[in-house]
Design an enzyme around this catalytic site. Structure first.
Site, PDB file in Angstrom:
ATOM      1  N   ASN A 154       0.612  -1.152   0.205  1.00 34.72           N
ATOM      2  CA  ASN A 154       0.083  -0.047  -0.101  1.00 34.72           C
ATOM      3  C   ASN A 154       1.062   0.998   0.012  1.00 34.72           C
ATOM      4  OD1 ASN A 154       1.086  -0.638   2.202  1.00 34.72           O
ATOM      5  ND2 ASN A 154      -1.131   0.011   3.578  1.00 34.72           N
ATOM      6  N   GLU A 249       5.825  -3.243  11.640  1.00 38.52           N
ATOM      7  CA  GLU A 249       4.590  -2.204  12.252  1.00 38.52           C
ATOM      8  C   GLU A 249       3.727  -3.415  10.914  1.00 38.52           C
ATOM      9  OE1 GLU A 249       3.929   0.782   8.943  1.00 38.52           O
ATOM     10  OE2 GLU A 249       1.905   0.739   9.669  1.00 38.52           O
ATOM     11  N   CYS A 283      -3.295   0.173   6.799  1.00 39.22           N
ATOM     12  CA  CYS A 283      -2.971  -0.132   8.704  1.00 39.22           C
ATOM     13  C   CYS A 283      -3.566   0.534   9.197  1.00 39.22           C
ATOM     14  CB  CYS A 283      -1.879  -0.651   8.735  1.00 39.22           C
ATOM     15  SG  CYS A 283      -0.316   0.896   8.766  1.00 39.22           S
TER      16      CYS A 283
HETATM   17  O1  G3H Z   1      -0.308   1.073   5.712  1.00 37.50           O
HETATM   18  C1  G3H Z   1      -0.198   1.255   6.454  1.00 37.50           C
HETATM   19  C2  G3H Z   1       0.340   2.652   6.862  1.00 37.50           C
HETATM   20  O2  G3H Z   1       1.619   2.683   7.729  1.00 37.50           O
HETATM   21  C3  G3H Z   1      -0.421   4.054   6.878  1.00 37.50           C
HETATM   22  O3  G3H Z   1       0.042   5.272   7.009  1.00 37.50           O
HETATM   23  O4  G3H Z   1      -1.144   6.706   7.991  1.00 37.50           O
HETATM   24  O5  G3H Z   1       0.111   7.035   5.739  1.00 37.50           O
HETATM   25  O6  G3H Z   1      -2.063   6.374   5.388  1.00 37.50           O
HETATM   26  P1  G3H Z   1      -0.343   6.528   6.845  1.00 37.50           P
END
Ligand code: G3H
Length: 481
Positions: A154, A249, A283
């Site tokens: 993503n 993570e 996430c």
């Molecule tokens: O999908 C996991 C990422 O760490 C989320 O990052 O909050 O900038 O979309 P974000």
């Protein structure tokens, strides 16, 4: 070295032929890409060799190269964003934002690195009981060696540079294993580092299926640190790897607790943005709304009004909701929706799917017995659980095996702090949806959501170890005079 596969599957189910994507401004990285175990060995070997010299490169020079890479990355935001649109169906504007945000992260990391690594500690022995001033202790931070970076589909660019930049400024080398979907964007990003002048072999790329080379890579004796973002695989990696620092993570079931006094317009805006941006494939997406019964009807209506305005379609048109990354992801989301239907959830919209494209769906009156209440769909489906008390909301949130982020909406800062302290998550947002950024903020998950803390400073610290040099004197230094 063998080149990587020339076709990759895109979110819309078609095959993308890489040669069509290599735009004249950025050339393919065929020389630094490996696939087989033998090639993985070679990539790690060259990273190991290059690191030795890199660790001796002055800090200011490392920072200078990072600034250069950041500028080149931003210059090439259009073609790299185009890869993101095509490979992972990221809406066009968000794709550009990801690249620009990544350039900013790299620059910030260069700035932060010269400070964090440019200063050490100085201790004297007589501050500890029973000691005279006969010892002076100097501390500094030294690199770990080879850092294995595994970003998710993503954010193939941003969550790759969030590992690459702190590793490099700290004097480490990088072996990057890009996600299968998003590999082309990631490889173009790496090319920007090469264009900036980073030495050959310092950043090596290893492509291929995790199922084929994953264990070999993560258990490789010459890998000195792993920074991973993704799903359950992270838990398996943490069990297999030994004696090396890990930064993980993993998933999240980020809960949004809405109290009776909350500003419901603010809540609705945040829930829709937090739950549905990039089709819920974050996430940190809002994955369950826990709403006090007394305000639930009003809030659900406000959310529905906004959901109705979300555009659905191809990422090239910058639609809000675009196809999810794979057919199996879409199938999994559908399973959760069917389960909720069977168990009596209220469907605020009709469930609609075409290929990997799933229309945004709000599920009201979700019960704890439904899978969607606990599992993360990683798609544009958001459950609302109506709660009788804030304690009930916290109980639901804390019963999850995840603990990434949570949020609480209330005008009462005292209540907000109580909820924040009670929520078992790495971060609690007060009056805003969960989010990782700004990228220099600490970012961490509890329980199955991760190990260690990210954010630029934390990553630099994690990718270095403390070294001390102690000057021993024959007599206490304050005896003279
Ligand atoms: O999908 C996991 C990422 O760490 C989320 O990052 O909050 O900038 O979309 P974000």
């Amino acid at each position: 070295m063998v080149m990587f596969s020339t076709t990759t599957q895109m979110a819309n189910g078609t095959n993308l032929h890489l040669e069509n994507l290599f735009l004249s401004s950025i050339q393919p990285l065929t020389k630094s890409i490996s696939r087989s175990k033998e090639e993985v060995n070679k990539a790690i070997e060259s990273a190991k060799t290059a690191q030795k010299l890199w660790a001796k490169t002055p800090l200011w020079k490392r920072a200078e190269l990072l600034h250069k890479a950041a500028a080149i990355l931003k210059e090439h935001k259009a073609p790299i964003a185009e890869c993101l649109v095509k490979e992972i169906a990221k809406p066009a504007k968000d794709a550009v934002t990801e690249v620009v945000r990544s350039g900013d992260l790299v620059s910030y990391c260069a700035e932060e690195g010269v400070r964090v690594l440019g200063e050490g500690k100085f201790l004297v022995s007589d501050s500890f009981p029973g000691n005279e001033r006969t010892k002076y202790c100097l501390t500094s931070k030294i690199p770990l060696g080879v850092v294995l970076a595994i970003p998710p589909f993503n954010y193939p660019v941003n969550l790759a540079v969030s590992k690459i930049a702190p590793a490099l400024i700290s004097g480490n080398s990088i072996v990057l294993k890009p996600p299968t979907q998003g590999a082309v964007a990631a490889l173009h990003m790496v090319h920007c580092f090469h264009l900036a002048g980073f030495p050959k072999g310092l950043i090596s790329c290893v492509t291929g299926k995790g199922s084929e080379i994953g264990d070999f890579l993560t258990m490789h004796p010459d890998v000195n640190c792993i920074s991973f973002t993704g799903g359950d695989t992270g838990i398996a990696i943490s069990k297999k790897s030994a004696m090396i620092p890990l930064q993980m993570e993993l998933g999240g079931k980020d809960a949004c607790i809405v109290l009776e006094d909350a500003d419901l317009d603010l809540v609705a805006a945040n829930i829709v943005k937090g739950g549905f941006s990039y089709s819920g494939q974050r996430c940190t997406a809002v994955k369950v709304a826990l709403v006090m019964k007394s305000v639930a009807d009003t809030l659900v209506k406000k959310i529905n009004d906004k959901v109705a305005k979300l555009t659905v379609g191809p990422p090239e048109d910058d639609c809000d909701i675009t196809p999810v990354v794979t057919e199996s992801s879409a199938n999994f989301i559908e399973e959760l929706v069917k389960d909720a239907k069977e168990k009596g959830a209220t469907f605020c919209q009709e469930y609609k799917r075409k290929g990997n494209l799933i229309w945004p769906l709000l599920l009201d009156n979700v019960g704890a017995n439904m899978r969607i209440a606990r599992e993360e769909p990683f798609g544009p489906v958001l459950p609302v659980i109506r709660i009788n008390s804030v304690e009930e909301g916290i109980l639901h949130c804390n019963s999850s095996n995840f603990g990434l982020q949570g949020c609480v909406f209330t005008k009462d800062i005292n209540k907000a702090m109580l909820v924040s302290d009670a929520m078992e998550t790495g971060t609690v947002q007060i009056n805003s949806a969960p989010a990782r950024g700004p990228d220099h903020f600490p970012f961490q998950g509890l329980k199955d959501s991760g190990i260690g803390s990210q954010g630029i400073t934390n990553s630099i610290n994690m990718m270095t170890k403390v070294k001390t040099t102690i000057i021993n004197l024959p007599t206490p230094s304050y005896t003279m005079g």
